[in-house]
Design a protein around this motif. Structure first.
Motif, PDB file in Angstrom:
ATOM      1  N   VAL A  23      52.470  38.616 -51.992  1.00 27.74           N
ATOM      2  CA  VAL A  23      52.718  39.980 -51.538  1.00 27.74           C
ATOM      3  C   VAL A  23      53.483  39.864 -50.227  1.00 27.74           C
ATOM      4  N   VAL A  24      54.561  40.588 -50.103  1.00 25.70           N
ATOM      5  CA  VAL A  24      55.367  40.540 -48.889  1.00 25.70           C
ATOM      6  C   VAL A  24      55.152  41.819 -48.109  1.00 25.70           C
ATOM      7  N   LYS A  25      54.830  41.690 -46.828  1.00 29.18           N
ATOM      8  CA  LYS A  25      54.666  42.839 -45.953  1.00 29.18           C
ATOM      9  C   LYS A  25      55.644  42.694 -44.802  1.00 29.18           C
ATOM     10  N   THR A  26      56.392  43.733 -44.545  1.00 30.87           N
ATOM     11  CA  THR A  26      57.327  43.722 -43.437  1.00 30.87           C
ATOM     12  C   THR A  26      56.610  44.209 -42.189  1.00 30.87           C
ATOM     13  N   MET A  27      56.792  43.501 -41.093  1.00 27.34           N
ATOM     14  CA  MET A  27      56.176  43.867 -39.823  1.00 27.34           C
ATOM     15  C   MET A  27      57.293  44.172 -38.835  1.00 27.34           C
ATOM     16  N   THR A  28      57.270  45.357 -38.257  1.00 25.94           N
ATOM     17  CA  THR A  28      58.283  45.722 -37.265  1.00 25.94           C
ATOM     18  C   THR A  28      58.048  44.959 -35.970  1.00 25.94           C
ATOM     19  N   LYS A  29      59.036  44.971 -35.093  1.00 24.71           N
ATOM     20  CA  LYS A  29      58.861  44.353 -33.773  1.00 24.71           C
ATOM     21  C   LYS A  29      57.669  44.965 -33.066  1.00 24.71           C
ATOM     22  N   ARG A  30      57.557  46.277 -33.139  1.00 26.96           N
ATOM     23  CA  ARG A  30      56.455  46.981 -32.476  1.00 26.96           C
ATOM     24  C   ARG A  30      55.117  46.473 -32.999  1.00 26.96           C
ATOM     25  N   GLU A  31      54.979  46.375 -34.308  1.00 27.89           N
ATOM     26  CA  GLU A  31      53.727  45.899 -34.897  1.00 27.89           C
ATOM     27  C   GLU A  31      53.444  44.440 -34.516  1.00 27.89           C
ATOM     28  N   MET A  32      54.504  43.621 -34.474  1.00 26.59           N
ATOM     29  CA  MET A  32      54.319  42.226 -34.096  1.00 26.59           C
ATOM     30  C   MET A  32      53.861  42.110 -32.643  1.00 26.59           C
ATOM     31  N   TYR A  33      54.485  42.876 -31.743  1.00 29.35           N
ATOM     32  CA  TYR A  33      54.096  42.849 -30.338  1.00 29.35           C
ATOM     33  C   TYR A  33      52.644  43.281 -30.170  1.00 29.35           C
ATOM     34  N   GLU A  34      52.257  44.342 -30.873  1.00 25.08           N
ATOM     35  CA  GLU A  34      50.886  44.830 -30.785  1.00 25.08           C
ATOM     36  C   GLU A  34      49.901  43.794 -31.330  1.00 25.08           C
ATOM     37  N   ALA A  35      50.218  43.218 -32.482  1.00 25.30           N
ATOM     38  CA  ALA A  35      49.323  42.243 -33.113  1.00 25.30           C
ATOM     39  C   ALA A  35      49.161  40.989 -32.258  1.00 25.30           C
ATOM     40  N   LYS A  36      50.263  40.474 -31.730  1.00 26.04           N
ATOM     41  CA  LYS A  36      50.207  39.257 -30.913  1.00 26.04           C
ATOM     42  C   LYS A  36      49.429  39.507 -29.623  1.00 26.04           C
ATOM     43  N   THR A  37      49.630  40.673 -29.025  1.00 22.82           N
ATOM     44  CA  THR A  37      48.907  41.025 -27.798  1.00 22.82           C
ATOM     45  C   THR A  37      47.421  41.182 -28.094  1.00 22.82           C
ATOM     46  N   GLU A  38      47.094  41.859 -29.186  1.00 21.79           N
ATOM     47  CA  GLU A  38      45.692  42.053 -29.564  1.00 21.79           C
ATOM     48  C   GLU A  38      45.019  40.714 -29.860  1.00 21.79           C
ATOM     49  N   GLU A  39      45.732  39.822 -30.523  1.00 19.03           N
ATOM     50  CA  GLU A  39      45.189  38.500 -30.843  1.00 19.03           C
ATOM     51  C   GLU A  39      44.825  37.728 -29.570  1.00 19.03           C
TER      52      GLU A  39
END
Length: 135
Positions: A23-39
């Protein structure tokens, strides 16, 4: 630059396995920044006895916002501690391409219900619900 070219530059692809294949999910820059910061932030916040309510990267001139809370409420000094740690990490990793303003604060009295834990916390309590008509 065409829309397709812009989308390629401003999105990332995550691939995960399922029973039926990939399954391929596209992650926007915004989502990536939020996810990496949350991690990064989750264990830091846990270590200080706080709750990480949300992380958002919003275009209002670009803000990276982290919302924290604790039993009895969050204080300015609590926000300062987390802000300094987060700021140092962001300076070292430098993964956000845009200029932005970092904010660490409490979610406030009008705390939104975004995650499952927010809904669970609100069981039996009165909540305001706003509905929007789809366009």
């Amino acid at each position: 630059m065409t829309d397709k070219e812009w989308a390629k530059v401003h999105s990332f692809v995550l691939v995960s396995e399922t029973n039926q294949g990939k399954v391929v999910k596209t992650m926007t820059k915004r989502e990536m920044y939020e996810a990496k910061t949350e991690e990064f932030l989750q264990p830091v916040v846990d270590e200080h006895g706080f709750e990480l309510v949300d992380v958002e990267y919003v275009k209002e001139g670009w803000y990276l916002r982290a919302y924290i809370d604790k039993e009895g409420g969050i204080a300015v000094d609590d926000c300062e501690v987390i802000s300094r740690i987060l700021s140092d990490w962001l300076d070292k990793t430098d993964f956000i391409e845009d200029s932005y303003i970092l904010e660490v604060s409490s979610p406030g009295l009008g705390r939104p219900l975004k995650k499952e834990k927010d809904f669970a916390r609100s069981i039996g309590k009165e909540v305001d619900i706003r509905l929007y008509r789809a366009r």
